[in-house]
Motif scaffolding. Structure first.
Motif, PDB file in Angstrom:
ATOM      1  N   PRO A 227       0.816  -1.221   0.000  1.00 49.37           N
ATOM      2  CA  PRO A 227       0.000   0.000   0.000  1.00 49.37           C
ATOM      3  C   PRO A 227       0.848   1.269   0.000  1.00 49.37           C
ATOM      4  CG  PRO A 227      -0.933  -1.605   1.507  1.00 49.37           C
ATOM      5  CD  PRO A 227       0.369  -2.172   1.045  1.00 49.37           C
ATOM      6  N   GLN A 228       1.984   1.239   0.703  1.00 52.97           N
ATOM      7  CA  GLN A 228       2.847   2.410   0.737  1.00 52.97           C
ATOM      8  C   GLN A 228       3.442   2.706  -0.642  1.00 52.97           C
ATOM      9  OE1 GLN A 228       3.046  -0.219   2.917  1.00 52.97           O
ATOM     10  NE2 GLN A 228       1.940   0.860   4.552  1.00 52.97           N
TER      11      GLN A 228
ATOM     12  N   TYR B 257       2.883   5.954  -3.071  1.00 53.28           N
ATOM     13  CA  TYR B 257       4.098   6.617  -3.549  1.00 53.28           C
ATOM     14  C   TYR B 257       4.030   6.825  -5.066  1.00 53.28           C
ATOM     15  CZ  TYR B 257       9.195   7.106  -4.306  1.00 53.28           C
ATOM     16  OH  TYR B 257      10.445   7.525  -4.685  1.00 53.28           O
ATOM     17  N   ARG B 258       3.618   5.784  -5.797  1.00 57.29           N
ATOM     18  CA  ARG B 258       3.548   5.887  -7.253  1.00 57.29           C
ATOM     19  C   ARG B 258       2.396   6.783  -7.698  1.00 57.29           C
ATOM     20  NH1 ARG B 258       4.488  -0.460  -9.015  1.00 57.29           N
ATOM     21  NH2 ARG B 258       6.629  -0.664  -8.214  1.00 57.29           N
ATOM     22  N   GLN B 259       1.290   6.738  -6.976  1.00 58.61           N
ATOM     23  CA  GLN B 259       0.166   7.599  -7.343  1.00 58.61           C
ATOM     24  C   GLN B 259       0.567   9.071  -7.302  1.00 58.61           C
ATOM     25  OE1 GLN B 259      -3.006   6.518  -4.658  1.00 58.61           O
ATOM     26  NE2 GLN B 259      -3.682   4.786  -5.920  1.00 58.61           N
ATOM     27  N   ALA B 260       1.377   9.442  -6.308  1.00 57.23           N
ATOM     28  CA  ALA B 260       1.835  10.825  -6.213  1.00 57.23           C
ATOM     29  C   ALA B 260       2.747  11.191  -7.388  1.00 57.23           C
ATOM     30  CB  ALA B 260       2.562  11.048  -4.880  1.00 57.23           C
ATOM     31  N   VAL B 261       3.637  10.258  -7.756  1.00 58.77           N
ATOM     32  CA  VAL B 261       4.514  10.513  -8.902  1.00 58.77           C
ATOM     33  C   VAL B 261       3.704  10.607 -10.186  1.00 58.77           C
ATOM     34  CG1 VAL B 261       6.474   9.657 -10.245  1.00 58.77           C
ATOM     35  CG2 VAL B 261       6.444   9.365  -7.762  1.00 58.77           C
ATOM     36  N   LEU B 262       2.722   9.727 -10.345  1.00 61.29           N
ATOM     37  CA  LEU B 262       1.891   9.748 -11.548  1.00 61.29           C
ATOM     38  C   LEU B 262       1.108  11.049 -11.661  1.00 61.29           C
ATOM     39  CD1 LEU B 262       0.765   8.451 -14.055  1.00 61.29           C
ATOM     40  CD2 LEU B 262      -0.855   7.165 -12.632  1.00 61.29           C
ATOM     41  N   ALA B 263       0.662  11.584 -10.534  1.00 61.96           N
ATOM     42  CA  ALA B 263      -0.025  12.874 -10.566  1.00 61.96           C
ATOM     43  C   ALA B 263       0.896  13.956 -11.105  1.00 61.96           C
ATOM     44  CB  ALA B 263      -0.520  13.234  -9.167  1.00 61.96           C
TER      45      ALA B 263
ATOM     46  N   THR C 173     -11.497   8.190 -15.284  1.00 56.75           N
ATOM     47  CA  THR C 173     -10.506   7.493 -14.461  1.00 56.75           C
ATOM     48  C   THR C 173     -10.436   8.151 -13.091  1.00 56.75           C
ATOM     49  OG1 THR C 173      -8.687   8.894 -15.248  1.00 56.75           O
ATOM     50  CG2 THR C 173      -9.112   6.854 -16.466  1.00 56.75           C
ATOM     51  N   CYS C 174      -9.896   7.404 -12.133  1.00 51.06           N
ATOM     52  CA  CYS C 174      -9.728   7.927 -10.781  1.00 51.06           C
ATOM     53  C   CYS C 174      -8.506   7.279 -10.153  1.00 51.06           C
ATOM     54  CB  CYS C 174     -10.959   7.655  -9.918  1.00 51.06           C
ATOM     55  SG  CYS C 174     -11.171   5.898  -9.490  1.00 51.06           S
ATOM     56  N   PHE C 175      -7.946   7.925  -9.139  1.00 48.95           N
ATOM     57  CA  PHE C 175      -6.894   7.307  -8.356  1.00 48.95           C
ATOM     58  C   PHE C 175      -7.553   6.437  -7.283  1.00 48.95           C
ATOM     59  CE2 PHE C 175      -4.059  10.687  -9.958  1.00 48.95           C
ATOM     60  CZ  PHE C 175      -3.012   9.866 -10.378  1.00 48.95           C
ATOM     61  N   PRO C 176      -7.277   5.136  -7.273  1.00 43.10           N
ATOM     62  CA  PRO C 176      -7.957   4.239  -6.328  1.00 43.10           C
ATOM     63  C   PRO C 176      -7.564   4.521  -4.883  1.00 43.10           C
ATOM     64  CG  PRO C 176      -6.961   3.025  -8.155  1.00 43.10           C
ATOM     65  CD  PRO C 176      -6.413   4.418  -8.207  1.00 43.10           C
ATOM     66  N   ASP C 177      -8.436   4.097  -4.006  1.00 42.99           N
ATOM     67  CA  ASP C 177      -8.185   4.157  -2.568  1.00 42.99           C
ATOM     68  C   ASP C 177      -7.685   2.783  -2.135  1.00 42.99           C
ATOM     69  OD1 ASP C 177      -8.087   4.746   0.084  1.00 42.99           O
ATOM     70  OD2 ASP C 177     -10.260   4.701   0.407  1.00 42.99           O
ATOM     71  N   VAL C 178      -6.442   2.706  -1.685  1.00 37.63           N
ATOM     72  CA  VAL C 178      -5.851   1.422  -1.329  1.00 37.63           C
ATOM     73  C   VAL C 178      -6.007   1.178   0.157  1.00 37.63           C
ATOM     74  CG1 VAL C 178      -3.561   2.497  -1.127  1.00 37.63           C
ATOM     75  CG2 VAL C 178      -3.749   0.018  -1.386  1.00 37.63           C
TER      76      VAL C 178
ATOM     77  N   GLN D 257      -2.938  -1.765  -8.229  1.00 38.03           N
ATOM     78  CA  GLN D 257      -1.831  -2.106  -7.352  1.00 38.03           C
ATOM     79  C   GLN D 257      -0.474  -1.862  -8.002  1.00 38.03           C
ATOM     80  OE1 GLN D 257      -2.795  -6.184  -6.282  1.00 38.03           O
ATOM     81  NE2 GLN D 257      -1.143  -6.946  -7.566  1.00 38.03           N
ATOM     82  N   ALA D 258      -0.471  -1.515  -9.284  1.00 37.87           N
ATOM     83  CA  ALA D 258       0.762  -1.048  -9.919  1.00 37.87           C
ATOM     84  C   ALA D 258       0.985   0.437  -9.683  1.00 37.87           C
ATOM     85  CB  ALA D 258       0.722  -1.330 -11.417  1.00 37.87           C
ATOM     86  N   GLY D 259       0.026   1.094  -9.021  1.00 37.28           N
ATOM     87  CA  GLY D 259       0.152   2.525  -8.756  1.00 37.28           C
ATOM     88  C   GLY D 259      -0.496   3.383  -9.815  1.00 37.28           C
ATOM     89  N   MET D 260      -1.264   2.766 -10.706  1.00 39.43           N
ATOM     90  CA  MET D 260      -1.926   3.499 -11.771  1.00 39.43           C
ATOM     91  C   MET D 260      -3.315   3.963 -11.318  1.00 39.43           C
ATOM     92  SD  MET D 260      -0.925   0.964 -14.944  1.00 39.43           S
ATOM     93  CE  MET D 260      -1.905   1.919 -16.113  1.00 39.43           C
ATOM     94  N   PHE D 261      -4.015   4.576 -12.233  1.00 46.13           N
ATOM     95  CA  PHE D 261      -5.406   4.941 -12.026  1.00 46.13           C
ATOM     96  C   PHE D 261      -6.279   3.737 -12.350  1.00 46.13           C
ATOM     97  CE2 PHE D 261      -3.742   6.265 -16.119  1.00 46.13           C
ATOM     98  CZ  PHE D 261      -4.502   5.492 -16.984  1.00 46.13           C
TER      99      PHE D 261
END
Length: 535
Positions: free
Chosen positions: A57-58, A62-68, A279-284, A348-352
């Motif tokens: 989850p961490q 981390y990747r979601q922030a970079v992708l943004a 699309t959306c950023f998932p809640d993990v 879970q790859a950090g994508m949307f």
């Protein structure tokens, strides 16, 4: 930028059979092609990240922030990728001498590589300077800060001066010691401009008296002795230069690969938006929570192949580890299964995710068990092949994993399939594996429904005239297989419903949301499913 404490490793040379099944069953090549365009490296990197099981989850957050940041600064990310790609291509064009073992040959090539790589590093600095100020993620800001600190302008200027000195345009000065037996030892090259980064010593001014010796043109032995002396003196310098070139090349290669993944994500999101797929950023969820909930989820492979937005589906499985999809054929069950699997991998790859909302838990592994065509080689029967694949899955899957099963065990009679399926699936659920099952086997579905394990049952419905609304409701399985629809399709006339069991009670009643008695989440959500893919 993919891991907070390490770089992305290189992918395995061969694809494990279970991973090959996952890629084929979920039609991931369609997604990967959309991410990569025509770039083979981006395709390979995205495939590696998308199918990896080493995330947490961490790492996802981390990747979601970079992708943004990548979405907000796609131009800068694309420029970084171009710089790194061009530099790596230039390095490969530099001739590798067959005499590479000789220090002088190694030094000459390393110097040429360093000159080109340092130019690329300077260009990277020009991009990351403004990017570090505008970025919001800790990863991007941290990378830019490190580059600004360790590769500042004075350092790049001094490095350029040292590389020019390594060209040995003014010859080579070496200090050495003569031992008692007249053997030369402690050889140390002295170069003009040094501060301890790559080079070995500082060149002093020669004081008189000085002596010189000239080797005669035909003195072959003297030439060979001098060449050996020169190689010995250059060993330290050539090794240092080669190490420096390798280090910078490794940095650019890592930058290229990791930026490639985020550019692939940006490219896919742009494509989906053009198809009007939100699309959306998932809640993990945290590690101790298992949950799966999707609102207005779309099947990404279907959208990319059909070139339009599929019908959305809402899946509220909450914390139930068993989700069973039953109902009319061609009602969207398999499409729903694939949509959930692709969304889980992307999330879970950090994508949307291609959904309005998506909440999930990171899985230790995702496996598929889809029906296959008959074995034309006649090595074993279809049921044996199904059991062999399921055996490989059960021997590999771990607690916290996910199994997507589509028409499993349907190649044998219903009673045998139900007995085997019930034992295998309930054992997986009891072991901590989340199972999503699509089945037409009423005996199996009813046996699972009557069981006391927390579960959610979704049913694909049909209209009064046999049309498919591509909607799923939360409801128990039905004993009918709607054979009248098949008869109507083949012969063009309706069949007496008394012969098929497709009477008005099962065929014409309006679908109402029903809460499964084994669903402990207290959710009652009508489901809609993407249109069936045309084959």
């Amino acid at each position: 930028m993919l891991f907070p404490d390490r770089d992305l490793g290189t992918p395995a040379e061969s694809t494990p059979p279970l991973l090959a099944d996952l890629v084929a069953d979920l039609e991931l090549p369609t997604v990967l092609s959309a991410m990569a365009g025509k770039d083979a490296l981006t395709y390979a990197v995205c495939a590696q990240v998308l199918t990896a099981t080493d995330t947490t989850p961490q790492i996802v957050r981390y990747r979601q922030a970079v992708l943004a940041d990548a979405i907000a600064h796609a131009g800068e990310f694309a420029e970084l990728y171009t710089i790194a790609t061009e530099a790596i291509a230039d390095e490969k064009k530099i001739y590798r001498s067959t005499l590479r073992l000789r220090p002088e040959s190694t030094l000459r090539r390393s110097v040429e590589v360093l000159k080109r790589l340092l130019d690329a590093v300077a260009r990277v600095r020009q991009v990351t300077g403004p990017l570090g100020t505008a970025a919001r993620s800790d990863a991007v800001r941290g990378m830019c800060a490190v580059l600004a600190e360790q590769l500042d302008d004075p350092y790049l200027h001094e490095a350029g001066e040292q590389v020019r000195e390594l060209e040995l345009a003014h010859g080579l000065l070496v200090s050495a010691q003569l031992d008692r037996n007249d053997a030369v030892s402690r050889m140390r090259p002295l170069l003009a401009r040094t501060s301890g980064n790559w080079l070995i010593g500082r060149r002093p001014r020669l004081r008189k008296p000085t002596f010189s010796y000239t080797i005669a043109d035909r003195d072959q032995a003297g030439m060979e002795a001098f060449a050996e002396f020169r190689d010995r003196s250059l060993t330290q310098v050539s090794n240092a230069a080669d190490t420096s070139a390798t280090h910078i090349l490794g940095f650019l290669t890592c930058l290229q690969r990791e930026v490639a993944f985020y550019l692939g994500c940006v490219r896919l999101q742009v494509t989906l938006r053009e198809l009007q797929v939100p699309t959306c950023f998932p809640d993990v969820c945290d590690n101790d929570v298992r949950e799966l909930n999707a609102v207005a989820l779309r099947d990404v492979p279907l959208a990319l192949q059909s070139k339009h937005a599929p019908v959305p589906v809402t899946v509220a499985a909450s914390r139930a580890r068993l989700v069973v999809l039953t109902g009319a054929n061609r009602g969207g069950k398999s499409t729903t299964l694939r949509a959930v699997g692709v969304a889980q991998l992307m999330a879970q790859a950090g994508m949307f995710a291609a959904a309005a909302q998506f909440r999930f838990a990171v899985c230790t592994g995702i496996f598929t068990h889809f029906k296959r065509e008959e074995d034309t080689g006649m090595e074993h029967g279809k049921f044996d092949e199904e059991l062999e694949r399921m055996s490989r899955i059960t021997g590999t899957v771990a607690p916290g994993g996910m199994l997507l099963a589509n028409e499993s065990f349907a190649s044998t009679n219903e009673q045998e399939a139900s007995d085997v399926g019930f034992d295998v699936l309930t054992a997986l659920v009891d072991s901590g594996v989340t199972v999503l099952l699509v089945t037409h086997l009423f005996a199996l579905a009813k046996q699972l429904f009557d069981n006391s394990r927390p579960s959610v049952f979704l049913r694909a419905e049909r209209g009064a005239g046999g049309e498919r609304p591509f909607q799923l409701i939360e409801a128990p399985p039905l004993p009918t297989s709607f054979g009248g629809d098949v008869y109507r399709t083949v012969f063009g006339t309706p069949l007496d419903s008394s012969l098929t069991g497709d009477g008005p009670d099962t065929e014409r009643q309006e679908p109402q949301p029903v809460t499964s008695r084994h669903d402990h989440s207290d959710t009652t959500i009508p489901l809609t499913n993407p249109a069936k893919r045309s084959r």
